[in-house]
Design an enzyme around this catalytic site. Structure first.
Site, PDB file in Angstrom:
ATOM      1  N   HIS A 209       9.403  -0.573 -16.212  1.00 44.14           N
ATOM      2  CA  HIS A 209       8.633  -0.443 -14.996  1.00 44.14           C
ATOM      3  C   HIS A 209       7.477  -0.037 -15.158  1.00 44.14           C
ATOM      4  O   HIS A 209       6.468  -0.238 -14.289  1.00 44.14           O
ATOM      5  CB  HIS A 209       9.622   0.464 -14.202  1.00 44.14           C
ATOM      6  CG  HIS A 209       9.414   1.851 -14.581  1.00 44.14           C
ATOM      7  ND1 HIS A 209      10.384   2.467 -15.474  1.00 44.14           N
ATOM      8  CD2 HIS A 209       8.517   3.018 -14.409  1.00 44.14           C
ATOM      9  CE1 HIS A 209      10.113   3.753 -15.573  1.00 44.14           C
ATOM     10  NE2 HIS A 209       9.219   4.099 -14.947  1.00 44.14           N
ATOM     11  N   ASP A 231      14.852  -1.609 -19.287  1.00 43.21           N
ATOM     12  CA  ASP A 231      13.713  -0.905 -18.740  1.00 43.21           C
ATOM     13  C   ASP A 231      13.014  -0.715 -20.061  1.00 43.21           C
ATOM     14  O   ASP A 231      12.471   0.371 -20.427  1.00 43.21           O
ATOM     15  CB  ASP A 231      13.969   0.414 -18.009  1.00 43.21           C
ATOM     16  CG  ASP A 231      12.715   1.000 -17.460  1.00 43.21           C
ATOM     17  OD1 ASP A 231      11.516   0.323 -17.612  1.00 43.21           O
ATOM     18  OD2 ASP A 231      12.700   2.082 -16.965  1.00 43.21           O
ATOM     19  N   GLY A 309       5.521  10.820 -14.576  1.00 46.17           N
ATOM     20  CA  GLY A 309       4.631  11.069 -15.679  1.00 46.17           C
ATOM     21  C   GLY A 309       4.980  10.840 -17.112  1.00 46.17           C
ATOM     22  O   GLY A 309       4.502  10.336 -18.106  1.00 46.17           O
ATOM     23  N   SER A 311       7.447   8.622 -17.923  1.00 45.38           N
ATOM     24  CA  SER A 311       7.948   7.341 -18.156  1.00 45.38           C
ATOM     25  C   SER A 311       7.721   6.709 -19.268  1.00 45.38           C
ATOM     26  O   SER A 311       6.414   6.747 -19.516  1.00 45.38           O
ATOM     27  CB  SER A 311       7.529   6.476 -16.869  1.00 45.38           C
ATOM     28  OG  SER A 311       8.458   6.607 -15.972  1.00 45.38           O
ATOM     29  N   SER A 326      13.112   6.244 -18.871  1.00 41.30           N
ATOM     30  CA  SER A 326      13.230   5.475 -17.891  1.00 41.30           C
ATOM     31  C   SER A 326      13.213   6.331 -16.384  1.00 41.30           C
ATOM     32  O   SER A 326      12.371   5.889 -15.593  1.00 41.30           O
ATOM     33  CB  SER A 326      14.416   4.573 -17.843  1.00 41.30           C
ATOM     34  OG  SER A 326      14.518   3.871 -16.778  1.00 41.30           O
TER      35      SER A 326
END
Length: 350
Positions: A209, A231, A309, A311, A326
Site C-alpha cells: 500500500h 500487501d 508511519g 507501514s 501492513s
C-alpha cells in the site's frame, strides 16, 4: 529507515549463559523486559523462555508436516513449548514421540479452512478480519466498532457453530500509512522493510500500500506493488547503502540472516519509524483483514504496537525476518509474510 542502518553499527553479541542466540543486545533487552512484564516472570525466566522458542518452532513445523491432515495446526504455549492439535490418539502419540505436546481437538484443519472460506466468500465488510486461532481450534471473526452492515456476516458466522468465534474491538482497521518523515515521497511516510538484492541491484521489500501510493521515494523508485489481496511492494534502493540489518533506534542494529515462518505464541519484535522497537507475540495466522482500501489475506496478527508511519517496517524474531508491517486494528497489528514477497520478486535478503 527500518532496515537500512549503517552496517558499522552492528556488533555481534558473544554467546554466554544469559544471551539468546541470534538476538542483538538491544533486541534482547527489549524483548526480555517486555515478556517479563507481560507474563509476570523474572528476566532470567524470560531469557530461558526465549532461548527455548527457536527449537520449539522447528519442532512444531516438523511435527505438523509429518502428521499432515491428522494435525490441525499448532502453537507455542506460555512456556514456549510446542503444542500440536491432533484429531486422534494415535496422532497424539506420534506428536509426543517427536517432542511436542499433543492436544486432541474437535475440528480438522480442513473444517476450519472451509469455515474461513465461507465467511470470506461473502461481500467484504471494511473494518473486520477473519483468521485462525489454533489455541482454541476456531476461526475468529473480529469486528471493529467502525464496521457497518455486518448482519449477513454475523449470521453466517452463527450458522457455522463453534468453528467460529466473534470478537469485537474498538476503533477501526487501517493501513499504517501517514504523512511525515522516514522514507518519504509525495507527502507520504512509510518505513523501510528488508534490504534485498537481485542480480547485484539492491531493493527494499516494503508494504504494497506504500509502493502503490508513491512512485518515487527518497531512497529510490517503486518497482512494484501487490495491494490489495497482498500487501507487499518493491523499491529500487539507489542510496548505495543496503545492509542486512534492522535499525533499533539507538545507534545499534539487529542482523537479519534468514527469512522464516511465524508461529502462534512466538515472541517477536517490530521496528518502525513511528513506534520504533516494540515487542509482543504472534496471535493468529492466515488472517484476512478488510481495510477500507481493500482486503488483504494470509496476514500475521500480533500484539506488537504499531502506529501510522510504521507501514513497511520489519517483523522479526532475533535474526529471522518474518513480516512487513501492513496495518492495525484494535490492539493488534498485521503483517505481510516476508517470504511471499521475496518469492514474488525473486530477491534475497542482504
Amino acid at each position: 529507515m527500518a532496515a537500512a542502518a549503517a552496517a558499522a553499527f552492528f556488533t555481534p553479541v558473544t554467546a554466554t549463559a544469559t544471551t539468546i542466540d541470534g538476538y542483538s543486545a538491544t533486541v534482547q533487552r527489549e524483548a526480555v523486559a517486555s515478556l517479563a512484564a507481560e507474563a509476570g516472570i523474572s528476566e532470567s525466566a524470560a531469557v530461558a523462555l526465549l532461548r527455548t522458542q527457536a527449537a520449539s518452532v522447528d519442532t512444531l513445523h516438523a511435527v505438523t508436516a509429518a502428521l499432515g491432515a491428522r494435525a490441525a495446526d499448532g502453537y507455542l504455549d506460555a512456556a514456549a513449548k510446542p503444542v500440536v492439535n491432533v484429531l486422534d490418539r494415535a496422532a497424539a502419540v506420534q506428536a509426543e514421540q517427536a517432542g511436542a505436546q499433543a492436544r486432541v481437538v474437535k475440528h480438522s484443519a480442513a473444517a476450519l479452512a472451509n469455515a474461513q472460506d465461507a465467511l470470506q466468500a461473502l461481500p467484504a465488510v471494511a473494518h473486520t478480519s477473519i483468521g485462525l486461532d489454533p489455541k482454541t481450534n476456531q476461526v475468529v471473526l473480529t469486528v471493529a466498532d467502525a464496521a457497518k452492515g455486518t448482519e449477513a456476516l454475523l449470521k453466517a458466522a452463527g450458522a457455522l457453530g463453534d468453528r467460529v468465534r466473534v470478537e469485537r474491538v474498538a476503533g477501526e482497521m487501517h493501513t499504517a500509512i501517514y504523512n511525515g518523515e522516514a522514507i518519504t515521497g509525495g507527502g507520504v511516510r512509510c518505513s523501510v522493510g528488508f534490504n534485498t538484492n537481485r542480480g547485484g541491484q539492491n531493493y527494499i521489500v516494503d508494504a504494497g500500500h506504500c509502493t502503490r501510493a508513491v512512485s518515487q521515494w527518497n531512497v529510490g523508485p517503486s518497482q512494484g506493488s501487490s495491494f490489495p489481496g497482498n500487501d507487499y511492494g518493491l523499491i529500487r534502493n539507489t542510496t548505495g547503502s543496503a545492509p542486512g540489518a534492522v535499525t533499533l533506534w539507538n545507534g545499534s542494529t539487529q542482523r537479519i540472516s534468514s527469512a522464516g515462518t511465524a508461529t502462534v505464541g512466538q515472541r517477536i519484535s517490530k521496528s518502525g519509524s513511528t513506534t520504533q522497537l516494540t515487542s509482543g507475540s504472534v496471535q493468529r495466522l492466515n488472517v484476512t483483514v478488510n481495510y477500507a482500501e481493500g482486503s488483504v489475506s494470509q496476514l500475521i496478527q500480533t500484539s506488537a504496537l504499531v502506529n501510522p508511519g510504521d507501514s513497511g517496517g520489519c517483523l522479526f524474531a532475533g535474526s529471522t525476518g518474518l513480516g512487513i508491517t501492513s496495518g492495525k486494528g484494535g490492539s493488534s497489528s498485521y503483517y505481510q509474510p516476508v517470504g511471499e514477497a521475496l518469492s514474488a520478486y525473486g530477491v534475497t535478503l542482504n
